[in-house]
Motif scaffolding. Structure first.
Motif, PDB file in Angstrom:
ATOM      1  N   ILE A 124     -16.105  33.287 -51.689  1.00 29.44           N
ATOM      2  CA  ILE A 124     -15.829  34.383 -50.752  1.00 29.44           C
ATOM      3  C   ILE A 124     -16.779  34.308 -49.554  1.00 29.44           C
ATOM      4  O   ILE A 124     -17.991  34.109 -49.717  1.00 29.44           O
ATOM      5  CB  ILE A 124     -15.946  35.749 -51.468  1.00 29.44           C
ATOM      6  CG1 ILE A 124     -14.881  35.840 -52.581  1.00 29.44           C
ATOM      7  CG2 ILE A 124     -15.788  36.893 -50.480  1.00 29.44           C
ATOM      8  CD1 ILE A 124     -15.004  37.071 -53.466  1.00 29.44           C
ATOM      9  N   HIS A 125     -16.216  34.458 -48.372  1.00 29.62           N
ATOM     10  CA  HIS A 125     -16.962  34.400 -47.119  1.00 29.62           C
ATOM     11  C   HIS A 125     -16.175  35.121 -46.029  1.00 29.62           C
ATOM     12  O   HIS A 125     -15.043  35.539 -46.245  1.00 29.62           O
ATOM     13  CB  HIS A 125     -17.229  32.945 -46.721  1.00 29.62           C
ATOM     14  CG  HIS A 125     -15.975  32.170 -46.473  1.00 29.62           C
ATOM     15  ND1 HIS A 125     -15.189  31.686 -47.500  1.00 29.62           N
ATOM     16  CD2 HIS A 125     -15.346  31.824 -45.330  1.00 29.62           C
ATOM     17  CE1 HIS A 125     -14.145  31.050 -46.994  1.00 29.62           C
ATOM     18  NE2 HIS A 125     -14.219  31.123 -45.674  1.00 29.62           N
ATOM     19  N   HIS A 126     -16.759  35.265 -44.856  1.00 32.04           N
ATOM     20  CA  HIS A 126     -16.019  35.766 -43.693  1.00 32.04           C
ATOM     21  C   HIS A 126     -16.588  35.120 -42.436  1.00 32.04           C
ATOM     22  O   HIS A 126     -17.612  34.450 -42.472  1.00 32.04           O
ATOM     23  CB  HIS A 126     -16.044  37.306 -43.621  1.00 32.04           C
ATOM     24  CG  HIS A 126     -17.293  37.905 -43.060  1.00 32.04           C
ATOM     25  ND1 HIS A 126     -18.430  38.095 -43.801  1.00 32.04           N
ATOM     26  CD2 HIS A 126     -17.575  38.357 -41.823  1.00 32.04           C
ATOM     27  CE1 HIS A 126     -19.357  38.649 -43.058  1.00 32.04           C
ATOM     28  NE2 HIS A 126     -18.875  38.817 -41.839  1.00 32.04           N
ATOM     29  N   GLY A 127     -15.877  35.308 -41.313  1.00 29.93           N
ATOM     30  CA  GLY A 127     -16.304  34.716 -40.050  1.00 29.93           C
ATOM     31  C   GLY A 127     -16.445  35.774 -38.973  1.00 29.93           C
ATOM     32  O   GLY A 127     -15.788  36.822 -39.027  1.00 29.93           O
ATOM     33  N   ILE A 156     -14.106  44.412 -50.334  1.00 31.41           N
ATOM     34  CA  ILE A 156     -15.493  44.142 -49.925  1.00 31.41           C
ATOM     35  C   ILE A 156     -15.640  44.604 -48.471  1.00 31.41           C
ATOM     36  O   ILE A 156     -15.012  44.041 -47.575  1.00 31.41           O
ATOM     37  CB  ILE A 156     -15.853  42.650 -50.061  1.00 31.41           C
ATOM     38  CG1 ILE A 156     -15.578  42.154 -51.479  1.00 31.41           C
ATOM     39  CG2 ILE A 156     -17.302  42.424 -49.670  1.00 31.41           C
ATOM     40  CD1 ILE A 156     -15.720  40.655 -51.628  1.00 31.41           C
ATOM     41  N   PRO A 157     -16.470  45.633 -48.225  1.00 33.52           N
ATOM     42  CA  PRO A 157     -16.601  46.135 -46.854  1.00 33.52           C
ATOM     43  C   PRO A 157     -17.415  45.182 -45.966  1.00 33.52           C
ATOM     44  O   PRO A 157     -18.328  44.510 -46.423  1.00 33.52           O
ATOM     45  CB  PRO A 157     -17.326  47.452 -47.024  1.00 33.52           C
ATOM     46  CG  PRO A 157     -18.064  47.325 -48.312  1.00 33.52           C
ATOM     47  CD  PRO A 157     -17.273  46.372 -49.176  1.00 33.52           C
ATOM     48  N   LEU A 158     -17.016  45.141 -44.682  1.00 34.77           N
ATOM     49  CA  LEU A 158     -17.813  44.401 -43.678  1.00 34.77           C
ATOM     50  C   LEU A 158     -18.933  45.322 -43.212  1.00 34.77           C
ATOM     51  O   LEU A 158     -18.755  46.528 -43.098  1.00 34.77           O
ATOM     52  CB  LEU A 158     -16.938  44.027 -42.473  1.00 34.77           C
ATOM     53  CG  LEU A 158     -15.974  42.863 -42.675  1.00 34.77           C
ATOM     54  CD1 LEU A 158     -15.083  42.716 -41.460  1.00 34.77           C
ATOM     55  CD2 LEU A 158     -16.731  41.571 -42.929  1.00 34.77           C
ATOM     56  N   GLU A 159     -20.091  44.754 -42.962  1.00 37.38           N
ATOM     57  CA  GLU A 159     -21.212  45.565 -42.472  1.00 37.38           C
ATOM     58  C   GLU A 159     -21.028  45.944 -41.035  1.00 37.38           C
ATOM     59  O   GLU A 159     -20.464  45.333 -40.233  1.00 37.38           O
ATOM     60  CB  GLU A 159     -22.518  44.759 -42.642  1.00 37.38           C
ATOM     61  CG  GLU A 159     -22.840  44.549 -44.080  1.00 37.38           C
ATOM     62  CD  GLU A 159     -23.076  43.078 -44.399  1.00 37.38           C
ATOM     63  OE1 GLU A 159     -23.416  42.298 -43.517  1.00 37.38           O
ATOM     64  OE2 GLU A 159     -22.874  42.725 -45.559  1.00 37.38           O
TER      65      GLU A 159
END
Length: 159
Positions: A124-127, A156-159
């Motif tokens: 799991i990751h994001h960009g 999963i919330p983004l900060e």
């Protein structure tokens, strides 16, 4: 007198045609030799690896018939992608801008214009596009029919 004029006219015509023909040939040679020099095909290997950007070994190929997918992504400046993972191997080339990829463990990689990147598989990751111009990214997936390219994790919330 009439015959002399005819010969003179014929001689002028032949000389003129010869001059025109020579001139055209010279121009043609000049254009091909000077204006359009021969250029060689060049190649530059951008990446060759068996690991994703975070140093993890890539999985073995899937069994069965492959499906190759190419996707062009455009991310506006300031845009964040949600958390997701890729069930298939993929890699790409960043054509414009800078893209920061963040793993769930906090590890980051910023990919710059012209660089290649191999994405994480089943991690799991994001960009994020933290830059001021849109990111243009070409990605290539080694998939199979009916497999998703990415699985989203909206829980999963983004900060």
């Amino acid at each position: 007198m009439k015959q002399k004029k005819l010969w003179v006219t014929a001689a002028i015509l032949i000389c003129s045609l010869t001059e025109i023909s020579y001139g055209l040939t010279s121009c043609k040679k000049a254009n091909t030799q000077e204006d359009y020099p021969v250029q060689q095909v060049t190649s530059e290997e951008l990446i060759r690896t068996s690991q994703s950007w975070d140093g993890v070994d890539l999985p073995d190929y899937l069994q069965g018939r492959p499906e190759l997918v190419a996707v062009k992504y455009v991310f506006p400046a300031g845009q964040k992608l949600g958390w997701h993972h890729h069930p298939v191997m993929n890699y790409g080339v960043l054509m414009q801008g800078e893209l920061t990829i963040i793993g769930q463990d906090g590890k980051e990689k910023t990919v710059h214009e012209g660089e290649a990147v191999v994405e994480m598989v089943n991690t799991i990751h994001h960009g994020e596009n933290r830059g001021t111009k849109p990111v243009i990214l070409y990605m290539f997936y080694l998939s199979q029919k009916n497999l998703p390219l990415a699985v989203q994790h909206p829980e999963i919330p983004l900060e």
